[in-house]
Design a protein around this motif. Structure first.
Motif, PDB file in Angstrom:
ATOM      1  N   GLN A  39      50.541  46.368  39.333  1.00  0.00           N
ATOM      2  CA  GLN A  39      50.295  45.924  40.545  1.00  0.00           C
ATOM      3  C   GLN A  39      48.388  45.622  39.967  1.00  0.00           C
ATOM      4  OE1 GLN A  39      50.173  49.336  43.811  1.00  0.00           O
ATOM      5  NE2 GLN A  39      48.433  48.012  44.728  1.00  0.00           N
ATOM      6  N   PHE A  40      48.252  44.116  40.463  1.00  0.00           N
ATOM      7  CA  PHE A  40      47.120  44.155  40.646  1.00  0.00           C
ATOM      8  C   PHE A  40      47.271  42.231  41.787  1.00  0.00           C
ATOM      9  CE2 PHE A  40      49.496  41.612  37.843  1.00  0.00           C
ATOM     10  CZ  PHE A  40      48.749  40.027  38.285  1.00  0.00           C
ATOM     11  N   ASP A  41      45.803  41.945  42.067  1.00  0.00           N
ATOM     12  CA  ASP A  41      45.402  41.691  42.994  1.00  0.00           C
ATOM     13  C   ASP A  41      45.574  39.701  42.376  1.00  0.00           C
ATOM     14  OD1 ASP A  41      44.923  39.244  44.702  1.00  0.00           O
ATOM     15  OD2 ASP A  41      42.604  39.910  45.671  1.00  0.00           O
ATOM     16  N   SER A  42      47.068  39.175  42.388  1.00  0.00           N
ATOM     17  CA  SER A  42      46.758  38.087  41.842  1.00  0.00           C
ATOM     18  C   SER A  42      45.548  37.034  42.582  1.00  0.00           C
ATOM     19  CB  SER A  42      48.435  37.281  42.276  1.00  0.00           C
ATOM     20  OG  SER A  42      48.734  37.875  43.499  1.00  0.00           O
ATOM     21  N   ASN A  43      45.316  37.076  43.393  1.00  0.00           N
ATOM     22  CA  ASN A  43      43.965  36.276  43.841  1.00  0.00           C
ATOM     23  C   ASN A  43      42.859  36.138  43.408  1.00  0.00           C
ATOM     24  OD1 ASN A  43      45.627  35.201  45.614  1.00  0.00           O
ATOM     25  ND2 ASN A  43      45.893  36.843  47.010  1.00  0.00           N
ATOM     26  N   GLY A  44      42.281  37.320  42.298  1.00  0.00           N
ATOM     27  CA  GLY A  44      41.805  37.946  41.861  1.00  0.00           C
ATOM     28  C   GLY A  44      41.333  36.657  40.209  1.00  0.00           C
ATOM     29  N   ASN A  45      40.377  37.155  39.547  1.00  0.00           N
ATOM     30  CA  ASN A  45      40.029  36.747  38.755  1.00  0.00           C
ATOM     31  C   ASN A  45      39.630  37.990  37.387  1.00  0.00           C
ATOM     32  OD1 ASN A  45      36.784  37.359  38.349  1.00  0.00           O
ATOM     33  ND2 ASN A  45      36.954  36.556  40.041  1.00  0.00           N
ATOM     34  N   ASN A  46      39.769  37.669  35.533  1.00  0.00           N
ATOM     35  CA  ASN A  46      39.806  38.604  34.880  1.00  0.00           C
ATOM     36  C   ASN A  46      38.437  39.577  35.273  1.00  0.00           C
ATOM     37  OD1 ASN A  46      37.859  36.899  34.700  1.00  0.00           O
ATOM     38  ND2 ASN A  46      37.610  37.403  32.452  1.00  0.00           N
TER      39      ASN A  46
END
Length: 465
Positions: A400-407
């Protein structure tokens, strides 16, 4: 580390309860955990096993006339039932809505040790486990009385050999040394007289019973008090002693929060435990709510249960075989129903020897690559050069991770969820795994984040809660 995730690991076996802790708040979460229902129905795999003394005697008698092959079949079936018992408990830990009860069952299981290898009778091991479950949040003194009179404990600590005129001190000694008051708070005479009071306590159908021709009805002096004491009397007298609360509060702090709790904390919570008449709910509530406010983390090495369940939860693995967890736990030195000795698992640094650490890393490699943690794979992982020869049941794994973020935001997201602190060197390594041109919306982004997760699981900081 994200506070709700930290406490989900402490009060359960993975991060699955973090959202509930945030939603309800800690105190309401604890109340729901205390009030949680549990199944009391006998598991199917125990339905046709002998349960009464008469049934055990009949089975033993019939086995005398069987040929070696038939005897071997009976033994094999019992071994399979023991394996089913372990899988049954693993499933409870994983599926319970509020797993704090099972966490407490596991605590008591390691406090009142009684192994299947010594007891051999699976129904008695099940009974023992159910006593712990039913009384997990109850009264410590009353639980102690029930455990002393369990068939499993009478068998495990050889009280069946304890008879008037031929005393066996094992149960009497461990009742004081390991179960209640601890070394230095009793005399050898207390042990001897306690053994006399326990003489004749033998197997019964649902619990141990005194056999009239084997019990000792003479006057015994125990902690300075004289009378014809029996098992319940011994426990009542022990719980009147000044130092009774501290052994158990130290072990609770070690199980949930600190590998090396301060003596000040042990005494502080122990004094409160005596004040509430050894009731577990108020003690646990006080410990957890006060320690929750302390913002302390990184003081306890994850036990193998927390390690493997957290991996499975983070990788969103579904439909795995509980047998793989059973095998992993055994290799990590946490074999359920089968501690090495009556002292139980040591915990602390014993959960992170170089060999155990290597096996954890190999386990993470296997699961992050989508391979099944088969029994064969587990059994070969203890050697550094050893790799499973084929990919068994390869599956897609997701993090699970925020796909609207960056590295950088994703690195922060994962490190907050999984770690206490990230230093400059770790940050640089993580940024090398998720390059600046990393696109979280790319269909293959998940594979890169899984690689990042695999890196994190191998850090020393990840091993702590």
């Amino acid at each position: 580390m994200k506070k709700s995730n930290l406490w989900s690991l402490r009060l359960g076996f993975s991060g699955k309860e973090a959202a509930k802790i945030e939603k309800f708040g800690l105190e309401k979460f604890l109340k729901k955990s205390y009030d949680s229902k549990f199944d009391t129905q006998l598991p199917d795999f125990l339905q046709d096993t002998p349960k009464t003394i008469a049934e055990y005697k009949a089975l033993r008698q019939s086995a005398k006339n069987l040929d070696p092959e038939e005897k071997n079949k009976i033994q094999k079936k019992e071994t399979q039932t023991t394996a089913e018992l372990k899988k049954w408990w693993i499933a409870k830990m994983d599926t319970d809505e509020f797993p704090l009860r099972e966490k407490m069952v596991c605590f008591w299981h390691n406090h009142f040790v009684s192994t299947s290898q010594k007891v051999k009778i699976n129904y008695w091991i099940y009974q023992h486990n159910m006593i712990l479950r039913e009384n997990a949040f109850g009264n410590f003194k009353e639980l102690t009385k029930k455990i002393v009179k369990s068939n499993a404990m009478v068998k495990y600590l050889d009280n069946v050999d304890n008879k008037k005129g031929k005393i066996n001190e094992n149960l009497s000694r461990e009742l004081l040394e390991l179960f209640t008051i601890g070394i230095g708070n009793y005399t050898e005479e207390d042990i001897k007289n306690g053994a006399r009071a326990l003489a004749g306590l033998n197997y019964g159908d649902e619990a141990a019973v005194y056999r009239k021709n084997l019990e000792d009805n003479s006057i015994k002096t125990y902690f300075g008090r004289s009378g014809n004491w029996k098992s319940d009397d011994l426990v009542d007298i022990i719980f009147e002693q000044k130092n009774i609360p501290y052994l158990i509060t130290r072990k609770i702090l070690k199980w949930f929060l600190y590998d090396n709790p301060s003596e000040e904390s042990v005494k502080y919570y122990g004094d409160y435990f005596r004040k509430v008449n050894f009731e577990m709910k108020p003690l646990l509530t006080k410990i957890f709510t006060e320690e929750y406010a302390n913002e302390a983390s990184g003081n306890k090495i994850k036990d193998p249960l927390v390690y493997i369940f957290q991996l499975i939860d983070e990788l969103q693995l579904k439909g795995y075989n509980e047998a793989m967890i059973v095998a992993f736990l055994k290799q990590q030195g946490m074999d359920l129903y089968n501690q090495v000795n009556v002292k139980g698992w040591d915990g602390g640094n014993s959960w992170l020897t170089s060999q155990v650490y290597l096996q954890r890393n190999n386990t993470s490699d296997l699961l992050c690559s989508g391979r099944s943690l088969s029994k064969k794979a587990v059994n070969t992982m203890m050697m550094e050069s050893s790799k499973p020869q084929k990919e068994l049941g390869k599956r897609e794994v997701k993090i699970q991770f925020d796909s609207n973020g960056n590295n950088k935001t994703i690195i922060t997201e994962l490190s907050d969820r999984l770690l206490c602190n990230v230093n400059e060197s770790m940050q640089k390594d993580m940024e090398n795994l998720l390059k600046y041109d990393f696109d979280p919306k790319n269909p293959n982004a998940n594979y890169a984040v899984v690689r990042l997760f695999n890196y994190i699981t191998k850090l020393p900081e990840y091993q702590l809660i």
